[in-house]
Design a protein around this motif. Structure first.
Motif, PDB file in Angstrom:
ATOM      1  N   UNK A 146     148.858  51.310  14.835  1.00  8.46           N
ATOM      2  CA  UNK A 146     148.860  49.847  14.724  1.00  8.46           C
ATOM      3  C   UNK A 146     147.960  49.352  13.597  1.00  8.46           C
ATOM      4  N   UNK A 147     147.405  50.254  12.803  1.00  7.79           N
ATOM      5  CA  UNK A 147     146.516  49.853  11.719  1.00  7.79           C
ATOM      6  C   UNK A 147     147.273  49.854  10.391  1.00  7.79           C
ATOM      7  N   UNK A 148     147.172  48.781   9.608  1.00  9.07           N
ATOM      8  CA  UNK A 148     147.822  48.771   8.287  1.00  9.07           C
ATOM      9  C   UNK A 148     147.242  49.867   7.401  1.00  9.07           C
ATOM     10  N   UNK A 149     148.069  50.401   6.525  1.00  8.58           N
ATOM     11  CA  UNK A 149     147.624  51.504   5.673  1.00  8.58           C
ATOM     12  C   UNK A 149     146.616  51.063   4.619  1.00  8.58           C
ATOM     13  N   UNK A 150     146.561  49.769   4.333  1.00  5.59           N
ATOM     14  CA  UNK A 150     145.608  49.248   3.340  1.00  5.59           C
ATOM     15  C   UNK A 150     144.214  49.173   3.962  1.00  5.59           C
ATOM     16  N   UNK A 151     143.645  50.341   4.187  1.00  5.52           N
ATOM     17  CA  UNK A 151     142.324  50.456   4.797  1.00  5.52           C
ATOM     18  C   UNK A 151     141.263  50.456   3.699  1.00  5.52           C
ATOM     19  N   UNK A 152     140.206  49.636   3.819  1.00  6.57           N
ATOM     20  CA  UNK A 152     139.171  49.603   2.774  1.00  6.57           C
ATOM     21  C   UNK A 152     138.526  50.957   2.500  1.00  6.57           C
ATOM     22  N   UNK A 210     148.031  46.777  -6.448  1.00 10.91           N
ATOM     23  CA  UNK A 210     147.194  45.567  -6.479  1.00 10.91           C
ATOM     24  C   UNK A 210     147.434  44.721  -5.232  1.00 10.91           C
ATOM     25  N   UNK A 211     148.690  44.581  -4.848  1.00 10.56           N
ATOM     26  CA  UNK A 211     149.003  43.870  -3.609  1.00 10.56           C
ATOM     27  C   UNK A 211     148.456  44.625  -2.400  1.00 10.56           C
ATOM     28  N   UNK A 212     148.561  45.937  -2.434  1.00  6.73           N
ATOM     29  CA  UNK A 212     148.056  46.792  -1.354  1.00  6.73           C
ATOM     30  C   UNK A 212     146.565  46.558  -1.148  1.00  6.73           C
ATOM     31  N   UNK A 213     145.804  46.590  -2.237  1.00  5.59           N
ATOM     32  CA  UNK A 213     144.361  46.365  -2.156  1.00  5.59           C
ATOM     33  C   UNK A 213     144.065  44.949  -1.661  1.00  5.59           C
ATOM     34  N   UNK A 214     144.907  44.001  -2.033  1.00  6.37           N
ATOM     35  CA  UNK A 214     144.722  42.629  -1.588  1.00  6.37           C
ATOM     36  C   UNK A 214     144.839  42.445  -0.082  1.00  6.37           C
ATOM     37  N   UNK A 215     145.416  43.423   0.602  1.00  7.95           N
ATOM     38  CA  UNK A 215     145.544  43.360   2.059  1.00  7.95           C
ATOM     39  C   UNK A 215     144.379  44.019   2.788  1.00  7.95           C
ATOM     40  N   UNK A 216     143.324  44.387   2.062  1.00  2.67           N
ATOM     41  CA  UNK A 216     142.182  45.057   2.685  1.00  2.67           C
ATOM     42  C   UNK A 216     141.127  44.099   3.217  1.00  2.67           C
ATOM     43  N   UNK A 217     141.254  42.811   2.950  1.00  8.19           N
ATOM     44  CA  UNK A 217     140.294  41.839   3.478  1.00  8.19           C
ATOM     45  C   UNK A 217     140.330  41.854   5.000  1.00  8.19           C
ATOM     46  N   UNK A 218     139.173  41.622   5.626  1.00  2.98           N
ATOM     47  CA  UNK A 218     139.051  41.746   7.080  1.00  2.98           C
ATOM     48  C   UNK A 218     140.020  40.838   7.822  1.00  2.98           C
ATOM     49  N   UNK A 219     140.155  39.601   7.367  1.00  4.73           N
ATOM     50  CA  UNK A 219     141.040  38.658   8.057  1.00  4.73           C
ATOM     51  C   UNK A 219     142.494  39.114   7.986  1.00  4.73           C
ATOM     52  N   UNK A 220     142.896  39.645   6.828  1.00  2.62           N
ATOM     53  CA  UNK A 220     144.262  40.136   6.694  1.00  2.62           C
ATOM     54  C   UNK A 220     144.483  41.378   7.552  1.00  2.62           C
ATOM     55  N   UNK A 221     143.491  42.251   7.585  1.00  2.00           N
ATOM     56  CA  UNK A 221     143.601  43.450   8.405  1.00  2.00           C
ATOM     57  C   UNK A 221     143.852  43.091   9.867  1.00  2.00           C
ATOM     58  N   UNK A 222     143.135  42.116  10.353  1.00  2.00           N
ATOM     59  CA  UNK A 222     143.271  41.704  11.747  1.00  2.00           C
ATOM     60  C   UNK A 222     144.666  41.140  12.023  1.00  2.00           C
ATOM     61  N   UNK A 223     145.159  40.303  11.110  1.00  2.00           N
ATOM     62  CA  UNK A 223     146.481  39.711  11.292  1.00  2.00           C
ATOM     63  C   UNK A 223     147.582  40.767  11.208  1.00  2.00           C
ATOM     64  N   UNK A 260     151.899  45.495   2.744  1.00  2.00           N
ATOM     65  CA  UNK A 260     151.179  45.037   3.930  1.00  2.00           C
ATOM     66  C   UNK A 260     151.536  45.833   5.175  1.00  2.00           C
ATOM     67  N   UNK A 261     152.325  46.902   5.034  1.00  2.00           N
ATOM     68  CA  UNK A 261     152.704  47.799   6.137  1.00  2.00           C
ATOM     69  C   UNK A 261     153.598  47.156   7.178  1.00  2.00           C
ATOM     70  N   UNK A 262     154.118  45.979   6.906  1.00  2.00           N
ATOM     71  CA  UNK A 262     155.033  45.313   7.829  1.00  2.00           C
ATOM     72  C   UNK A 262     156.453  45.347   7.275  1.00  2.00           C
TER      73      UNK A 262
END
Length: 418
Positions: A52-58, A90-103, A352-354
């Motif tokens: 359940x975790x997106x692949x864009x992990x920091x 670049x988009x992948x890295x943009x999904x590493x923010x904490x708020x995006x990770x949670x969503x 975003x792994x979705x």
């Protein structure tokens, strides 16, 4: 009876076509290739509802230099494809923010949570319960310092995943053939695997046809919006009232015709079939990022991620290196099947792994169900049910909002077809 055309006969398209036909639509399923000849044939067979975790992990940012330089790394970007893949990363890295990770985690959980119930329903309808094993799965670690494994355990527990932390002795009790260098594991008890992903797809296809579904082996060339929609294939031109695009890594070219430019990449995976050694469940490696799944035809070694483009020639070193990894995790000898069986396929990956799910915001009658990345098998049945409910108008408002195609940018006017 309203007609629906489903484009793409991988596991996602097959499940979609079956559920739609079963619910009262007249369905035409089409693909340029026979059913389940892509990733649905060679995947790891693991219903990975725990993922359940997106692949864009920091944490990947710290690991990236080493991953790209190691000869047997689970990640490879071909030098010839590096510049072309940069916008995606670049988009992948943009999904590493904490708020995006949670969503994103919430959106993945919403798909994974009901997935096994959908598969159990479909397995019963298609008389395929014999192809499912409900023995759970292990994620093992080789490091004597178990801090990373413990952190992963806490992370899964916080996400609501049913998991137990096992020490070395408990791990070897569960799977006695694992090597002594494995210090512990995470034991996922609510997951399953199939002993033959390709045969499972063939069962669904047979049930679809038995229910009255139609099959056309032909490549979809153009889509002309309107009422009805007009489809041009390599063999004919015809109209359809509804269209569901389930074309996996080939979906971006079709959505572009309808005015959507989406960052869909072909993330290539490989497998090698080895002779059976006696594992009872899928075993994946925390460090090596690959999985071993027991199947009817042997032990499937699968994994890795390669960015090289949709049509690049395969690099089967990526498959053969999985055998080296497996030998490091097992206490018994392991050999490839004779003759050696290797395979590659292109996962449809979005940054975003979705997946993209639901109706097209710009064209009536067009629907999307693609881009499931590593979770195509896992989410196929439930995604199909969601699409079916959406066409029937039975979904709560906003249910598919996280998966809308316009999350990647605005609609651009459809280009006229020649």
């Amino acid at each position: 009876m309203q007609q629906v055309t489903v484009v793409g006969a991988g596991v996602v398209g097959l499940c979609t076509a079956y559920f739609l036909q079963h619910s009262g639509y007249s369905v035409l399923l089409m693909d340029a290739n026979p059913p389940a000849e892509g990733c649905s044939k060679g995947n790891a067979g693991h219903f990975a509802t725990e993922q359940v975790f997106p692949l864009a992990d920091p944490s990947l940012l710290r690991q990236l230099p080493a991953l790209l330089l190691q000869a047997n790394s689970p990640l490879k970007i071909r030098a010839s494809y590096l510049l072309k893949s940069l916008p995606w990363f670049c988009r992948f890295i943009g999904n590493m923010a904490a708020a995006k990770q949670q969503a994103l985690q919430a959106a993945l959980s919403q798909l994974n949570g009901p997935s096994m119930a959908s598969w159990q329903k479909l397995a019963t309808l298609c008389q395929s319960q014999d192809l499912f094993c409900h023995h759970g799965a292990l994620l093992v670690s080789e490091h004597s310092n178990q801090l990373n494994l413990q952190q992963q355990y806490q992370r899964y527990r916080a996400a609501g995943i049913d998991v137990s932390l096992r020490d070395q002795a408990e791990t070897q009790t569960l799977e006695p053939l694992l090597a002594n260098n494995i210090c512990g594991s995470l034991d996922f008890t609510e997951v399953a695997h199939t002993v033959d992903p390709w045969l499972l797809c063939q069962r669904i296809f047979a049930a679809f046809k038995a229910a009255g579904g139609q099959w056309l082996q032909s490549k979809l060339l153009t889509i002309q919006s309107g009422s009805p929609l007009q489809l041009s294939t390599s063999s004919s031109i015809f109209n359809t009232e509804q269209l569901v695009i389930c074309a996996g890594a080939h979906s971006a070219a079709l959505t572009a015709q309808l005015g959507w430019r989406i960052p869909l990449e072909a993330e290539r995976g490989y497998h090698l079939m080895a002779q059976a050694v006696g594992l009872s469940r899928p075993v994946s490696s925390l460090e090596r990022k690959f999985i071993m799944t027991p199947m009817q035809s042997g032990l499937r070694l699968a994994g890795t991620a390669e960015f090289s483009g949709l049509d690049a020639a395969p690099d089967f070193h990526r498959a053969h290196m999985l055998l080296q990894h497996a030998r490091s995790l097992l206490s018994t000898a392991i050999e490839p099947t004779k003759p050696a069986s290797v395979w590659y396929g292109n996962r449809p990956s979005l940054p975003d792994s979705l997946p993209v799910l639901g109706p097209c915001p710009a064209h009536a009658g067009v629907h999307y169900n693609f881009g499931h990345q590593h979770l195509g098998l896992t989410q196929a049945a439930y995604s199909a049910e969601l699409i079916c409910q959406s066409l029937h108008g039975n979904l709560p408002q906003g249910k598919l909002a996280p998966y809308r195609i316009d999350r990647f940018g605005p609609y651009r006017h459809q280009k006229k077809q020649a």
